[in-house]
Design an enzyme around this catalytic site. Structure first.
Site, PDB file in Angstrom:
ATOM      1  N   GLU A 163      52.067  22.529 -24.887  1.00  0.00           N
ATOM      2  CA  GLU A 163      52.992  22.767 -23.774  1.00  0.00           C
ATOM      3  C   GLU A 163      52.498  23.897 -22.873  1.00  0.00           C
ATOM      4  O   GLU A 163      53.261  24.477 -22.105  1.00  0.00           O
ATOM      5  CB  GLU A 163      54.405  23.031 -24.315  1.00  0.00           C
ATOM      6  CG  GLU A 163      54.914  21.918 -25.229  1.00  0.00           C
ATOM      7  CD  GLU A 163      55.941  20.972 -24.586  1.00  0.00           C
ATOM      8  OE1 GLU A 163      56.663  21.379 -23.679  1.00  0.00           O
ATOM      9  OE2 GLU A 163      56.002  19.792 -25.030  1.00  0.00           O
ATOM     10  N   HIS A 231      60.386  26.985 -26.183  1.00  0.00           N
ATOM     11  CA  HIS A 231      59.055  27.538 -25.881  1.00  0.00           C
ATOM     12  C   HIS A 231      59.102  29.024 -26.223  1.00  0.00           C
ATOM     13  O   HIS A 231      60.149  29.673 -26.075  1.00  0.00           O
ATOM     14  CB  HIS A 231      58.720  27.404 -24.381  1.00  0.00           C
ATOM     15  CG  HIS A 231      58.457  26.015 -23.923  1.00  0.00           C
ATOM     16  ND1 HIS A 231      58.949  25.512 -22.729  1.00  0.00           N
ATOM     17  CD2 HIS A 231      57.735  25.007 -24.471  1.00  0.00           C
ATOM     18  CE1 HIS A 231      58.539  24.262 -22.570  1.00  0.00           C
ATOM     19  NE2 HIS A 231      57.808  23.929 -23.616  1.00  0.00           N
ATOM     20  N   CYS A 348      59.269  30.297 -16.323  1.00  0.00           N
ATOM     21  CA  CYS A 348      58.908  28.874 -16.478  1.00  0.00           C
ATOM     22  C   CYS A 348      58.359  28.302 -15.187  1.00  0.00           C
ATOM     23  O   CYS A 348      57.550  27.380 -15.212  1.00  0.00           O
ATOM     24  CB  CYS A 348      60.138  28.041 -16.839  1.00  0.00           C
ATOM     25  SG  CYS A 348      60.942  28.514 -18.345  1.00  0.00           S
TER      26      CYS A 348
HETATM   27  O1  SUG Z   1      60.660  21.227 -20.899  1.00  0.00           O
HETATM   28  N1  SUG Z   1      63.573  21.216 -18.932  1.00  0.00           N
HETATM   29  C1  SUG Z   1      62.290  21.812 -19.252  1.00  0.00           C
HETATM   30  C2  SUG Z   1      62.333  23.323 -19.087  1.00  0.00           C
HETATM   31  C3  SUG Z   1      60.976  23.934 -19.211  1.00  0.00           C
HETATM   32  C4  SUG Z   1      61.006  25.424 -19.232  1.00  0.00           C
HETATM   33  N2  SUG Z   1      59.697  25.942 -19.306  1.00  0.00           N
HETATM   34  C5  SUG Z   1      59.325  27.037 -19.998  1.00  0.00           C
HETATM   35  N3  SUG Z   1      60.079  27.565 -20.952  1.00  0.00           N
HETATM   36  N4  SUG Z   1      58.161  27.518 -19.782  1.00  0.00           N
HETATM   37  C6  SUG Z   1      61.861  21.437 -20.676  1.00  0.00           C
HETATM   38  O2  SUG Z   1      62.718  21.386 -21.550  1.00  0.00           O
HETATM   39  C7  SUG Z   1      65.083  19.336 -18.495  1.00  0.00           C
HETATM   40  C8  SUG Z   1      65.070  18.093 -17.650  1.00  0.00           C
HETATM   41  C9  SUG Z   1      66.298  17.239 -17.803  1.00  0.00           C
HETATM   42  O3  SUG Z   1      66.909  17.226 -18.850  1.00  0.00           O
HETATM   43  O4  SUG Z   1      66.655  16.534 -16.833  1.00  0.00           O
HETATM   44  C10 SUG Z   1      63.700  19.882 -18.776  1.00  0.00           C
HETATM   45  O5  SUG Z   1      62.740  19.134 -18.848  1.00  0.00           O
END
Ligand code: SUG
Length: 421
Positions: A163, A231, A348
């Site tokens: 990731e 994460h 993020c």
């Molecule tokens: O991968 N949310 C992302 C958020 C990513 C955050 N990134 C970091 N922590 N670096 C994920 O969970 C939600 C999309 C939805 O449910 O429509 C989403 O993909």
């Protein structure tokens, strides 16, 4: 050659919506089905980029990917018209906005060949994110095309989940000197998926030509994943010689801290005790999903979500930290509420790359004027709202494609019209 940290923010795409696709991401699942505001979401992200420029930081961008992803649906034998609701939402997600998941970056001082290495993340754990990589790879190959300074890698193959930078921290005396790279991985067995696999982290470290003596692998604590830290960047952040982390971020913090102190004696570890801020409070306020940055005038700032200021216990702990005369001198709250509602805070939304800006394709760098022109385009072209039922509307698919195409025209990035996956 002046190596500095550049933050590349993902522009929030016109298809931003709340589909509840990420099990283990508590904000995303809690907000499933709510009305999304893509225009406001993108403007919030752009305002954060402008605020970073005002702090004297160098700022870059990544563009949204082509959505809905018809090529991905075709590989599954379907189309937007005939796909079921779940597949349609997976094809429509704007999740590439979270650029911290685009790639893992090892700056040139750390690598055997003296180039900055970027490994595109495969994001295999979540279906809606698993088809980001072709579009992301195309973009990274363009932005970092100068092969004298950069090496862009395709993803580590499945089944090893990767990731990207969200599970990677670099500690060093200053950005342009040799660093210690810390890869944080999870182990399965808890209620939620462990998205970063140790095997993927090890492969990235090998491909980047990192010195094993300066590379650490640390396990994320299972309690943190179970509490919603999908994460590591939800519970820890590092910048230069500072590590800012929650007491329960790592499975064996004592061993990690000892290894860091041995390899980088000047390291400063600021640990927030669970008694002051619980894991649940850390995850709901996202205080660690901050951009910890070195200011041009010296000292560091934490660029935090405004949700961290809204929690009195979190905010008073942070104010005490700033008053203590340590390395973190400033708190800069920013409003990225729409992204936050999908579990994506300020950290993020950005990918950090240590490089000489002169070696990056200038179309991926921004100044105030470029941000203003993107804002005008977003205000005119991004949908104002998206409700779950809208994902079935062909007119919305067309509007979303048209909005992205206009952005690519504005930024002179027509190569990405065809290249993205
Ligand atoms: O991968 N949310 C992302 C958020 C990513 C955050 N990134 C970091 N922590 N670096 C994920 O969970 C939600 C999309 C939805 O449910 O429509 C989403 O993909």
């Amino acid at each position: 050659m002046s190596l500095i940290e550049i933050n590349f923010d993902g522009i929030v795409g016109p298809s931003h919506n709340f589909a509840g696709l990420s099990l283990g991401n508590l904000a995303a699942t809690a907000n499933a089905g709510k009305l999304a505001h893509p225009r406001q979401a993108a403007l919030q992200g752009l305002a954060k980029m402008r605020a970073n420029l005002e702090l004297g930081l160098v700022q870059g961008l990544f563009v949204p990917l082509d959505r809905p992803d018809e090529a991905w649906l075709a590989s599954l034998g379907t189309t937007m018209e005939s796909a079921d609701k779940a597949l349609r939402a997976n094809a429509f997600s704007a999740s590439a906005m979270w650029a911290a998941n685009a790639a893992t970056v090892s700056p040139s001082p750390d690598t055997a060949d003296g180039r900055c290495h970027l490994s595109t993340a495969n994001l295999v754990t979540m279906p809606h994110r698993s088809h980001e990589w072709p579009g992301t790879l195309a973009q990274l190959r363009l932005a970092f095309a100068d092969s004298r300074h950069f090496m862009v890698h395709a993803p580590v193959p499945p089944p090893f989940g990767d990731e990207g930078a969200a599970n990677h921290m670099r500690l060093c005396s200053s950005h342009n000197t040799l660093g210690i790279e810390v890869f944080v991985y999870g182990e399965s067995g808890g209620p939620f998926p462990a998205r970063q696999h140790r095997e993927a982290s090890a492969a990235v470290a090998r491909r980047h030509g990192l010195d094993p003596a300066r590379t650490l692998f640390a396990r994320q604590s299972p309690e943190a994943i179970a509490a919603g830290a999908f994460h590591n960047d939800v519970v820890a952040v590092a910048n230069e010689h500072v590590l800012f982390a929650h007491e329960q971020a790592f499975a064996d913090p004592t061993a990690l801290y000892a290894a860091l102190r041995e390899k980088l004696p000047e390291v400063e570890i600021i640990e927030v005790p669970a008694a002051a801020v619980s894991l649940a409070e850390a995850i709901s306020s996202y205080l660690f999903n901050a951009q910890l940055v070195t200011l041009p005038e010296g000292g560091m700032a934490l660029i935090l979500p405004s949700e961290a200021r809204a929690n009195p216990r979190v905010w008073s702990w942070l104010e005490g930290l700033v008053a203590s005369n340590g390395p973190i001198r400033r708190l800069v709250p920013v409003e990225v509420r729409e992204s936050m509602a999908n579990g994506g805070g300020p950290a993020c939304l950005r990918l950090r790359v240590v490089a000489d800006p002169a070696t990056v394709d200038p179309r991926f760098l921004v100044d105030e004027r470029r941000i203003a022109s993107i804002e005008s385009l977003v205000s005119a072209e991004w949908p104002e709202t998206i409700a779950p039922a809208d994902l079935a509307r062909p007119a919305l698919w067309r509007d979303v494609r048209k909005a992205r195409a206009k952005l690519l025209d504005l930024l002179d990035l027509s190569e990405l019209q065809v290249a993205s996956g």
